[in-house]
Design a protein around this motif. Structure first.
Motif, mmCIF file in Angstrom:
data_model
loop_
_atom_site.group_PDB
_atom_site.id
_atom_site.type_symbol
_atom_site.label_atom_id
_atom_site.label_comp_id
_atom_site.label_asym_id
_atom_site.label_seq_id
_atom_site.Cartn_x
_atom_site.Cartn_y
_atom_site.Cartn_z
ATOM 1 N N ILE A 76 49.799 58.564 76.929
ATOM 2 C CA ILE A 76 48.556 57.759 77.848
ATOM 3 C C ILE A 76 49.838 56.632 77.846
ATOM 4 N N TYR A 77 50.603 56.930 76.908
ATOM 5 C CA TYR A 77 51.294 55.385 76.178
ATOM 6 C C TYR A 77 52.824 55.529 76.696
ATOM 7 N N GLN A 79 52.984 56.317 80.113
ATOM 8 C CA GLN A 79 52.584 55.940 81.054
ATOM 9 C C GLN A 79 51.852 53.948 81.969
ATOM 10 N N GLU A 80 51.112 53.911 80.738
ATOM 11 C CA GLU A 80 50.988 52.560 80.250
ATOM 12 C C GLU A 80 52.219 51.510 80.140
ATOM 13 N N ASP A 83 54.172 51.004 83.585
ATOM 14 C CA ASP A 83 53.539 50.272 83.980
ATOM 15 C C ASP A 83 53.535 48.670 83.749
ATOM 16 N N LYS A 84 54.139 48.823 82.978
ATOM 17 C CA LYS A 84 54.585 47.903 82.005
ATOM 18 C C LYS A 84 55.767 47.311 82.412
ATOM 19 N N ASN A 140 46.819 47.258 76.253
ATOM 20 C CA ASN A 140 47.456 47.008 77.238
ATOM 21 C C ASN A 140 47.002 45.853 78.077
ATOM 22 N N SER A 144 53.310 42.007 81.073
ATOM 23 C CA SER A 144 54.069 42.591 81.544
ATOM 24 C C SER A 144 55.226 42.401 80.542
ATOM 25 N N SER A 152 53.761 45.906 70.630
ATOM 26 C CA SER A 152 53.680 47.130 70.546
ATOM 27 C C SER A 152 54.405 47.100 69.300
ATOM 28 N N ASP A 208 41.016 59.917 77.112
ATOM 29 C CA ASP A 208 41.573 58.655 77.409
ATOM 30 C C ASP A 208 41.307 58.740 79.833
ATOM 31 N N TYR A 213 42.710 53.815 78.769
ATOM 32 C CA TYR A 213 43.343 53.380 77.405
ATOM 33 C C TYR A 213 42.863 53.287 76.126
ATOM 34 N N SER A 214 42.214 52.513 76.300
ATOM 35 C CA SER A 214 41.795 51.941 74.332
ATOM 36 C C SER A 214 40.602 53.215 73.688
#
Length: 483
Positions: A76-77, A79-80, A83-84, A140, A144, A152, A208, A213-214
């Motif tokens: 999951i991370y 992809q996040e 996106d950032k 998330n 960005s 992180s 997810d 995400y959370s």
């Protein structure tokens, strides 16, 4: 002057004492002590008490969720992060920072544990780990770019520090609670570690999809909090008030066997970590029709064989005290396994999926055989060279073991990716096979040297089982107990 009658009485008394196993010059009661040792061994292996069983279950669950904390971000991370606007290289460093921080923090935790107590360190480490998991579920919401990256790194590092404290304390508690079954107990713990590493990504992916995400991080954080509450009541109180001096890494590092066994722990983590960034692409090159589920099953093959076999290897090490032969055999088989995974150009085998599968399964078995007895071997070596059989020694050895293992999990993927980029996967696997063979030769040579010059390994001088005073100087160790 002593009369003839008195001399005869002294001789008769001496002979009587000898029959009873009592020496005349302060030497130890050899025969009686052997019988006592046999009785102690019988008494030392009763069934585990209810408190021990509950303690082990609670620690196993904690170990499982700690490993989930490490692996849950995998699906999951990235992809996040993408996106950032975070690149793959930075994402890789965020992943690797966990192991690197554990490498730094674990020895510190082992050093101070006798002061604060193993139970306090375990509970506080789990609390930090739980908090970091919950916070990571909200990165998330960061802007960005640099803000997202810094938060992180920071939260991941804090979580790693908490995990280092918890795992270091956990291993020390295990050694203190199960002194006669250390390798077997750690072997069973490895089942939960393997399950955490394997199931963590699955849990992350499912949660997810369900809640975004959370949710995965909140669930893991709350689960760790629950484990904390359970262990507050279950874990035994340690003796930190009775013995508060700190363990000495300087003394520990003077023991040659500690360095040699540390290399094996590092190499075991290195061998497992090599495949993380490289195996997936290699499998697709061999068979382009493989889907992600089938590729994941290949990773499951390694971790599954490692987790399933670890309790057996631990039981074997405890039963036969065969840590050295097991480590040598395990890393020899790991060498062969890597030559099959390539498959190595040196073997001229067909590049078929079934050959690679055999190699992956054998690698899981062989790394379990070589790695599971390593912690126990460190304990035996430390006691043999005169370190006390108490929580102080358990603490620094736990810190040492976790530190070298963590740096191996950090360097393994980096080195593996570098070799594959500059050579090919086949030659990279061949090089890793050579690393395992070199380790096998090194450890075998060291063990023979130690056995030859130090006349084998006997019970530690500070333990109750050290009862025989050897009168023959040729059989005395070359290094004293305080070396």
């Amino acid at each position: 002057m002593t009369s003839p009658e008195n001399k005869e009485e002294i001789v008769e008394q001496t002979m009587a004492d000898s029959k009873e196993g009592v020496g005349t010059n302060g030497s130890v009661q050899i025969q009686a002590t052997k019988e006592e040792d046999q009785e102690e061994k019988k008494e030392a292996s009763p069934k585990f008490t209810r408190r021990q069983i509950l303690t082990f279950i609670s620690l196993s669950l904690a170990n499982f969720f700690d490993c989930c904390s490490y692996s849950i971000i995998a699906p999951i991370y990235p992809q996040e992060a993408d996106d950032k606007g975070v690149g793959s290289t930075v994402t890789g460093f965020i992943f690797g920072s966990f192991s690197f921080v554990m490498f730094i923090v674990s020895p510190i935790c082992g050093k101070i544990m006798p002061k604060v107590g193993a139970k306090f360190m375990f509970i506080s480490g789990e609390f930090v780990c739980a908090g970091a998991n919950i916070l990571f579920g909200f990165v998330n919401r960061m802007d960005s770019g640099m803000q997202f990256i810094m938060f992180s790194f920071a939260i991941r590092a804090v979580g790693a520090a908490g995990t280092a404290a918890a795992v270091t304390a956990l291993m020390a508690i295990i050694a203190n609670t199960f002194p006669n079954n250390v390798a077997q107990t750690i072997g069973i713990l490895e089942v939960f570690s393997g399950m955490g590493y394997m199931i963590g990504p699955l849990i992350g992916g499912v949660l997810d999809q369900v809640g975004g995400y959370s949710l995965p991080f909140l669930v893991i954080g709350l689960a760790v909090m629950t484990i904390i509450v359970i262990n507050v009541f279950l874990l035994p109180n340690d003796d930190k008030g009775k013995k508060t001096e700190l363990g000495s890494f300087k003394t520990l590092w003077k023991i040659p066997a500690i360095w040699c066994t540390s290399v094996t722990a590092f190499a075991g983590a290195l061998a497992l970590g090599f495949l993380d960034p490289t195996l997936s692409n290699h499998l697709k090159d061999v068979n382009s029709s493989l889907n992600p589920t089938q590729v994941g099953a290949m990773f499951l093959l390694i971790g599954g064989m490692y987790a399933i076999s670890s309790p057996f290897w631990g039981w074997l090490a405890d039963k036969n005290n065969a840590t050295r032969p097991m480590i040598v055999s395990g890393f020899f088989c790991a060498c062969v396994s890597y030559l099959l995974i390539g498959p190595s150009p040196l073997l001229h085998l067909p590049t078929e999926l079934w050959v690679i599968c055999i190699g992956l399964g054998c690698l899981g078995l062989s790394i379990g055989c070589g790695l599971t007895p390593a912690y126990q071997d460190m304990l035996v070596s430390a006691k043999w060279y005169g370190l006390a059989d108490d929580m102080t020694t358990y603490s620094i050895i736990s810190g040492q073991f976790n530190s070298v293992f963590s740096i191996g999990t950090f360097i393994g993927p980096v080195l593996g990716g570098f070799l594959v980029d500059n050579l090919t996967f086949k030659w990279a696997a061949t090089i890793f096979g050579g690393i395992n063979m070199a380790l096998c030769v090194l450890f075998l040579t060291f063990s023979l040297w130690e056995f030859r010059f130090f006349k084998g390994r006997r019970p530690a001088p500070n333990t109750p089982s050290q009862v025989v005073t050897v009168l023959d100087d040729e059989r005395a160790p070359l290094l004293g107990a305080n070396c």
